[in-house]
Write an enzyme that holds these catalytic residues in place. Sequence first.
Site, PDB file in Angstrom:
ATOM      1  N   ASP A  34      -6.481  21.946  -9.229  1.00  0.00           N
ATOM      2  CA  ASP A  34      -7.010  20.473 -10.010  1.00  0.00           C
ATOM      3  C   ASP A  34      -6.259  21.145 -11.470  1.00  0.00           C
ATOM      4  O   ASP A  34      -6.812  22.008 -12.256  1.00  0.00           O
ATOM      5  CB  ASP A  34      -8.388  20.522 -10.382  1.00  0.00           C
ATOM      6  CG  ASP A  34      -8.751  19.249 -11.128  1.00  0.00           C
ATOM      7  OD1 ASP A  34      -7.885  18.852 -12.027  1.00  0.00           O
ATOM      8  OD2 ASP A  34      -9.854  18.640 -11.037  1.00  0.00           O
ATOM      9  N   LYS A  65      -6.871  11.046 -17.298  1.00  0.00           N
ATOM     10  CA  LYS A  65      -7.062  11.845 -18.461  1.00  0.00           C
ATOM     11  C   LYS A  65      -5.743  11.836 -19.358  1.00  0.00           C
ATOM     12  O   LYS A  65      -5.429  10.635 -19.760  1.00  0.00           O
ATOM     13  CB  LYS A  65      -7.560  13.108 -18.317  1.00  0.00           C
ATOM     14  CG  LYS A  65      -8.716  13.469 -17.258  1.00  0.00           C
ATOM     15  CD  LYS A  65      -9.972  12.867 -17.822  1.00  0.00           C
ATOM     16  CE  LYS A  65     -11.240  12.439 -16.747  1.00  0.00           C
ATOM     17  NZ  LYS A  65     -11.395  13.615 -16.011  1.00  0.00           N
ATOM     18  N   TYR A 121     -15.132  20.828 -10.874  1.00  0.00           N
ATOM     19  CA  TYR A 121     -15.443  19.571 -11.257  1.00  0.00           C
ATOM     20  C   TYR A 121     -16.588  19.025 -10.329  1.00  0.00           C
ATOM     21  O   TYR A 121     -16.510  18.939  -8.891  1.00  0.00           O
ATOM     22  CB  TYR A 121     -14.147  18.658 -11.435  1.00  0.00           C
ATOM     23  CG  TYR A 121     -14.335  17.267 -11.646  1.00  0.00           C
ATOM     24  CD1 TYR A 121     -14.665  16.867 -12.859  1.00  0.00           C
ATOM     25  CD2 TYR A 121     -14.335  16.258 -10.853  1.00  0.00           C
ATOM     26  CE1 TYR A 121     -15.006  15.679 -13.560  1.00  0.00           C
ATOM     27  CE2 TYR A 121     -14.403  14.759 -11.200  1.00  0.00           C
ATOM     28  CZ  TYR A 121     -14.818  14.592 -12.442  1.00  0.00           C
ATOM     29  OH  TYR A 121     -15.069  13.129 -12.676  1.00  0.00           O
ATOM     30  N   ARG A 170       0.871  -1.324   0.112  1.00  0.00           N
ATOM     31  CA  ARG A 170      -0.053  -0.079   0.029  1.00  0.00           C
ATOM     32  C   ARG A 170       0.949   1.091   0.126  1.00  0.00           C
ATOM     33  O   ARG A 170       0.442   2.293  -0.579  1.00  0.00           O
ATOM     34  CB  ARG A 170      -0.963   0.229   1.319  1.00  0.00           C
ATOM     35  CG  ARG A 170      -1.847   1.231   1.180  1.00  0.00           C
ATOM     36  CD  ARG A 170      -3.002   1.043   2.186  1.00  0.00           C
ATOM     37  NE  ARG A 170      -3.035   0.192   3.450  1.00  0.00           N
ATOM     38  CZ  ARG A 170      -2.539   0.368   4.382  1.00  0.00           C
ATOM     39  NH1 ARG A 170      -1.814   1.360   4.877  1.00  0.00           N
ATOM     40  NH2 ARG A 170      -2.516  -0.680   5.197  1.00  0.00           N
TER      41      ARG A 170
HETATM   42  C1  LIG Z   1     -12.050  13.574 -14.533  1.00  0.00           C
HETATM   43  C2  LIG Z   1     -11.814  14.607 -13.705  1.00  0.00           C
HETATM   44  C3  LIG Z   1     -11.511  14.385 -12.469  1.00  0.00           C
HETATM   45  C4  LIG Z   1     -11.579  13.263 -11.736  1.00  0.00           C
HETATM   46  O1  LIG Z   1     -11.037  11.996 -12.219  1.00  0.00           O
HETATM   47  P1  LIG Z   1     -11.400  10.391 -12.117  1.00  0.00           P
HETATM   48  O2  LIG Z   1     -10.283   9.697 -12.516  1.00  0.00           O
HETATM   49  O3  LIG Z   1     -12.570  10.306 -13.220  1.00  0.00           O
HETATM   50  O4  LIG Z   1     -11.805  10.425 -10.716  1.00  0.00           O
HETATM   51  C5  LIG Z   1     -11.159  15.398 -11.821  1.00  0.00           C
HETATM   52  N1  LIG Z   1     -10.989  16.679 -12.305  1.00  0.00           N
HETATM   53  C6  LIG Z   1     -11.252  16.877 -13.549  1.00  0.00           C
HETATM   54  C7  LIG Z   1     -11.148  18.334 -14.075  1.00  0.00           C
HETATM   55  C8  LIG Z   1     -11.576  15.894 -14.393  1.00  0.00           C
HETATM   56  O5  LIG Z   1     -11.981  16.157 -15.582  1.00  0.00           O
END
Ligand SMILES: *Cc1c(COP(=O)(O)O)cnc(C)c1O
Length: 390
Positions: A183, A208, A111, A58
Amino acid sequence: MKNDTRIVHAGRNPEDFKGAVNVPVYRTSTVISQNMDEWDRKHKAQAGNNEPDLFYGRHGTPTSKALQQAMAELEGGYRSFVYPSGVSACVTAIMAFAGQGDHVLVPDSVYGPVRRISGTMFKRFGIETEFYDPQIGADIEALVKPNTRVVYVEAPGSLTFEMQDIPAIAEVAHRHDAVVVMDNTWATPLLFRAFEHGVDVSVHAATKYVTGHSDTMLGIVTTNEACYERLKAATLDLGQTASPDDCYLALRGLRTMGIRLARQGQAAGDLAAWLASRPEVEKVMSPTLPDHAGHAIWKRDFLGASGLFAFALRPDLGHARRQFIDALKLFALGGSWGGYESLVMPIDPPRTATRYPYSNAGIRLHVGLEDPDDLKNDLEQAFSLINTRT
Ligand SMILES: *Cc1c(COP(=O)(O)O)cnc(C)c1O
């Protein structure tokens, strides 16, 4: 070293792996110590899941540590941690610095799931979240309270693409001893140098662009040195980790992220400009366009654009949004983004602090690696379909 070079070499050391170019997938929960001395040494270092030693699965494997090292280096931060999703990364980054009785400022363009937890668990735990106009800039000072611990930023917003004056917001936050959590998924470490603009903790949905192939859920948080201990403690306390297979895929995706982003950003910018000239379109929401309210900030602070933006159909065409999306053949209807393929999604942004200024026919596009002419033709045939139906 330039980033294009760094992204190829960061986190790799073939000598450690019998010459293998890529760090292999290490599957392990238990890590055996030879004797008590070794146990004691590893035990002491256990909290540091950025330590080279292994202690327990972990707390990291060679695969996750390589990814963490690569991201920290690429981002110009102190250390990185991995999480099983982008959402868990966002939430852990906030929880690391806010607790009962604290106040957190979150942009209205945030988000969705971060908005959600602000009204559920954070509320239950006594964390007060206040949503603010993402374009507030230095005026955020008026919203800062003595108990404001976190100022959260996200630029551009991933549905409506407002830009934020992050240096101005960070200056205010730091004067009031609040941590700036960003973010940074849209820009990746390549297109926005978060730590050079006052961010303390940079969050990525590695699902992403980092992974880039729509096959992995993963989050990464990079911190500066001052915020490291708090983030580390929260990450350990919440049992956050990520599978070695997913970290492997993220490392593999990372190596080509620069060229993917360059191609996808260029194609998205061209398509955004073309869409802005279409009579069916009320507004294109992309900071790359000169008439976008955040264009000047984007030019000043960002090094480029990724492949995600949105547009709103003219209000009188709002009823045609369903037909338009259904008519697209190359843009597949699906959430998420950052992969090699083009996507489309309807957007209906929830707002509490500001008004969404456009028609209720918002459409988000993610531009993939297809030939841009084919993508334009796909959009064009969908426009002609709604035009003949209307
Ligand atoms: C998709 C996304 C997230 C979350 O990511 P996941 O891997 O889907 O949990 C957070 N912030 C932004 C801007 C996103 O587009």
